[in-house]
Design a protein around this motif. Structure first.
Motif, PDB file in Angstrom:
ATOM      1  N   ILE A 172      46.845  65.391  54.516  1.00 54.41           N
ATOM      2  CA  ILE A 172      45.732  65.385  53.381  1.00 54.41           C
ATOM      3  C   ILE A 172      44.751  66.448  53.804  1.00 54.41           C
ATOM      4  O   ILE A 172      43.910  66.985  52.965  1.00 54.41           O
ATOM      5  CB  ILE A 172      45.219  64.060  53.293  1.00 54.41           C
ATOM      6  N   SER A 212      45.555  52.059  60.019  1.00 55.72           N
ATOM      7  CA  SER A 212      45.530  52.121  58.395  1.00 55.72           C
ATOM      8  C   SER A 212      44.340  52.303  57.884  1.00 55.72           C
ATOM      9  O   SER A 212      44.085  53.011  56.882  1.00 55.72           O
ATOM     10  CB  SER A 212      46.420  50.807  57.905  1.00 55.72           C
ATOM     11  N   LYS A 215      42.827  55.680  58.378  1.00 54.70           N
ATOM     12  CA  LYS A 215      43.451  56.624  57.535  1.00 54.70           C
ATOM     13  C   LYS A 215      42.783  56.537  56.098  1.00 54.70           C
ATOM     14  O   LYS A 215      42.517  57.648  55.610  1.00 54.70           O
ATOM     15  CB  LYS A 215      45.112  56.498  57.542  1.00 54.70           C
ATOM     16  N   THR A 216      42.646  55.378  55.624  1.00 57.06           N
ATOM     17  CA  THR A 216      42.064  55.328  54.309  1.00 57.06           C
ATOM     18  C   THR A 216      40.633  55.779  54.359  1.00 57.06           C
ATOM     19  O   THR A 216      40.395  56.517  53.355  1.00 57.06           O
ATOM     20  CB  THR A 216      41.958  53.901  53.824  1.00 57.06           C
ATOM     21  N   SER A 217      40.022  55.544  55.115  1.00 50.30           N
ATOM     22  CA  SER A 217      38.401  55.943  55.395  1.00 50.30           C
ATOM     23  C   SER A 217      38.441  57.578  55.515  1.00 50.30           C
ATOM     24  O   SER A 217      37.789  57.994  54.566  1.00 50.30           O
ATOM     25  CB  SER A 217      37.972  55.309  56.701  1.00 50.30           C
ATOM     26  N   ALA A 219      40.831  59.451  54.281  1.00 53.76           N
ATOM     27  CA  ALA A 219      41.132  60.011  52.966  1.00 53.76           C
ATOM     28  C   ALA A 219      40.239  59.784  51.824  1.00 53.76           C
ATOM     29  O   ALA A 219      39.766  60.783  51.206  1.00 53.76           O
ATOM     30  CB  ALA A 219      42.234  59.148  52.512  1.00 53.76           C
ATOM     31  N   ILE A 220      39.237  58.718  51.885  1.00 49.52           N
ATOM     32  CA  ILE A 220      38.216  58.606  50.911  1.00 49.52           C
ATOM     33  C   ILE A 220      37.154  59.710  51.206  1.00 49.52           C
ATOM     34  O   ILE A 220      36.540  60.255  50.326  1.00 49.52           O
ATOM     35  CB  ILE A 220      37.659  57.283  50.939  1.00 49.52           C
ATOM     36  N   LYS A 223      37.998  63.108  50.120  1.00 44.63           N
ATOM     37  CA  LYS A 223      37.876  63.249  48.656  1.00 44.63           C
ATOM     38  C   LYS A 223      36.333  63.597  48.321  1.00 44.63           C
ATOM     39  O   LYS A 223      36.227  64.314  47.465  1.00 44.63           O
ATOM     40  CB  LYS A 223      38.369  62.217  48.083  1.00 44.63           C
TER      41      LYS A 223
ATOM     42  N   ASP B  47      47.998  56.636  45.946  1.00 39.70           N
ATOM     43  CA  ASP B  47      47.776  57.511  47.272  1.00 39.70           C
ATOM     44  C   ASP B  47      47.753  56.859  48.671  1.00 39.70           C
ATOM     45  O   ASP B  47      47.777  55.721  48.662  1.00 39.70           O
ATOM     46  CB  ASP B  47      46.393  58.299  46.805  1.00 39.70           C
ATOM     47  N   LEU B  48      47.782  57.868  49.801  1.00 35.26           N
ATOM     48  CA  LEU B  48      47.368  57.223  50.852  1.00 35.26           C
ATOM     49  C   LEU B  48      46.173  56.316  51.005  1.00 35.26           C
ATOM     50  O   LEU B  48      45.022  56.611  50.566  1.00 35.26           O
ATOM     51  CB  LEU B  48      47.352  58.331  51.966  1.00 35.26           C
ATOM     52  N   GLY B  49      46.327  55.255  51.678  1.00 36.14           N
ATOM     53  CA  GLY B  49      45.210  54.407  51.664  1.00 36.14           C
ATOM     54  C   GLY B  49      44.790  53.546  50.519  1.00 36.14           C
ATOM     55  O   GLY B  49      43.876  52.901  50.335  1.00 36.14           O
ATOM     56  N   TYR B  94      57.841  58.537  51.862  1.00 37.07           N
ATOM     57  CA  TYR B  94      56.745  59.368  51.827  1.00 37.07           C
ATOM     58  C   TYR B  94      57.497  60.790  52.569  1.00 37.07           C
ATOM     59  O   TYR B  94      57.068  61.652  52.218  1.00 37.07           O
ATOM     60  CB  TYR B  94      55.917  58.741  52.889  1.00 37.07           C
ATOM     61  N   ILE B 140      42.478  54.000  44.369  1.00 38.80           N
ATOM     62  CA  ILE B 140      41.064  53.684  44.878  1.00 38.80           C
ATOM     63  C   ILE B 140      40.137  53.830  43.942  1.00 38.80           C
ATOM     64  O   ILE B 140      39.899  54.830  43.426  1.00 38.80           O
ATOM     65  CB  ILE B 140      41.154  54.779  46.167  1.00 38.80           C
TER      66      ILE B 140
END
Lengths: 342, 165
Positions: A172, A212, A215-217, A219-220, A223, B47-49, B94, B140
């Motif tokens: 990402i 997990s 990873k989400t954190s 990604a957010i 963005k 999306d991822l997450g 993926y 999200i």
């Protein structure tokens, strides 16, 4: 005792000739990372086809560099799992062919045991019980090792492996595959405490991992960063460094927690993420504080390789084990299923 | 679950849910897992997450996979199998590069077996999905909340949509 070790469990086709489980005469790795990079991951079908193409030249080269003939071998050790079935089959059937034709004992090896025992390529003596952290793209596990073959799983990831988190975050961030090295490189110029990404310690005594949420954190955050909604001074290097630090904090904390529980005087790292220099530095500091020893294999034996398979094969062969021609691959193969060596 | 909003969109038959936490996403998965039977396929996009693996963990428990089972990401292994009321196949495409690579893995065979399939990144190649798939698109909203949109045209998918509602 001269053992040929073969591993085709994932990306790489590797073969190695090792004497007495210690002296590496050759270690040939045909890596497919280049081939996989455009897709951002390992491509199994492509991987099997490539293994098929590479297995013979790789084994031949390993024997040539070791300056030995097939008939000099005392055993052929081959990974039968865990891993991608199609990829594993190539290595296993090639080994079966060699073993059958040349009447050489074959030993079926668990890839994870190979990683754990790879440390014996570096260190002659390690006091049992020791604690091993195997950390790669597919695994993040803590083991208590009581002897050769006697492994107790103390904790593991409940979702993503640490290496997978590196790979996905690198993707990402647009840094390519595999993600470990590029993140470590760019992180060198960043500040590891710039962004406070979450650390999943789970319960106080837990030796399990979870990457997990991290990873989400990331990604957010990324963005928002791309949309200019974050601190304008934050660089991509800061994000990489802060992410890496969050992973390493948890790995170091849990490894030390496991060490304290077991009371081991020696801790061991293995797997691709063990190549991460910052992880090694961090753990060396922690080990010094506790006056215990930390060992990790040289980088070429951290990622998948045939030498570690030969090491495991050496101890199993000494233990009198032989695989017959009916042995099959195992995509799932918990290391706890192994028979301890006597 | 109590506070969770589930509503039908005006324009289509789609169901839209807002989950305020990963616990709610898990609980929704668990509810749906309880409704599934052999042959069903849940096609996850997002999306991822966005919570695909979390939602899948719920489905597994709803399907009777023992609670102490660790459901890990299948990204590396491509498929993880579990035993619930019926076999449960958790798949992830993926890291596959193309449709031909997907077909070469043989994963498609699992769609037509005696189990339930949960497929992550199902939007990569929509043509591989059996018509009775229930599509779930996760996105999200912010750090903790997620939007889940359920859709499907097949009678079986519609039946599931009615039951979820």
């Amino acid at each position: 005792m001269i053992i040929l070790g073969i591993d085709t469990s994932c990306d790489d086709t590797s073969a190695s000739v090792v004497v007495d489980g210690r002296q590496v005469l050759s270690n040939v790795i045909h890596t497919q990372a280049e081939l996989h990079r455009p897709h951002g991951g390992v491509v199994p079908e492509l991987a099997s086809r490539e293994h098929l193409k590479n297995i013979r030249p790789v084994v031949k080269e390993a024997l040539k560099r070791a300056n030995c003939k097939i008939t000099d071998l005392d055993g052929i050790a081959v990974t039968i799992g865990p891993g991608l079935v199609g990829a594993l089959l190539v290595g296993l059937y090639y080994a079966k062919g060699l073993a059958y034709v040349h009447k050489i004992p074959m030993i079926a090896i668990n890839h994870l045991e190979g990683h754990i025992l790879s440390i014996f390529l570096e260190e002659e003596f390690i006091a049992f019980p020791f604690v091993a952290l195997t950390v790669s793209g597919g695994h993040t596990s803590l083991y208590r090792v009581d002897n050769y073959g006697g492994y107790t799983l103390l904790g593991q990831t409940l979702d993503d492996a640490a290496g997978e988190a590196f790979d996905k975050v690198a993707k990402i961030m647009g840094l390519g595959y595999p993600g470990g090295r590029p993140i470590e490189d760019i992180a060198k110029t960043g500040s590891p405490d710039k962004i406070k990404f979450p650390r999943a310690y789970l319960s106080k005594d837990s030796l399990d991992f979870s990457f997990s949420g991290l990873k989400t954190s990331v990604a957010i955050y990324l963005k928002k960063w791309q949309n200019g909604q974050t601190d304008p001074e934050v660089t991509l290097a800061d994000i990489a460094a802060s992410f890496q630090e969050a992973v390493l904090d948890v790995l170091a904390h849990k490894l030390m927690l496991a060490r304290d529980k077991v009371g081991a005087s020696h801790i061991v790292l293995a797997g691709g993420v063990a190549c991460n220099n910052r992880l090694k530095t961090r753990l060396a500091e922690e080990a010094a504080k506790r006056d215990i020893r930390l060992s990790f294999p040289p980088p070429e034996y951290c990622t998948d390789n045939g030498a570690m398979v030969a090491v495991a094969g050496y101890y199993r062969l000494l233990n009198g084990e032989r695989a017959d021609m009916t042995v099959d691959v195992r995509s799932r193969y918990p290391v706890q299923d192994l028979i301890p060596m006597v | 679950m109590k506070n969770m909003t589930i509503y039908k969109t005006v324009q289509s038959e789609n169901l839209v849910c807002k989950s305020n936490s990963f616990q709610e996403t898990f609980a929704l998965g668990q509810k749906i897992g309880g409704l599934l039977k052999q042959g069903d396929l849940i096609a996850l996009e997002g999306d991822l997450g966005s919570g695909k693996t979390c939602f899948t963990k719920g489905i597994a428990i709803g399907l009777g996979v023992p609670r102490d089972t660790i459901i890990t990401s299948p990204t590396f292994s491509l498929i993880n199998e579990y035993d619930g009321r019926c076999p449960f196949y958790h798949m992830d495409v993926y890291r596959l590069g193309s449709l031909s690579e997907f077909l070469a893995t043989g994963l498609e065979d699992y769609f037509y077996q005696e189990g339930v399939v949960c497929l992550e990144w199902a939007d990569y190649w929509p043509e591989i999905l059996p018509p009775w798939s229930l599509k779930v698109r996760l996105s999200i909203i912010d750090e903790s909340s997620r939007k889940l949109v359920f859709s499907g045209e097949h009678p079986r998918s519609k039946e599931l949509l009615r039951k979820i509602e």
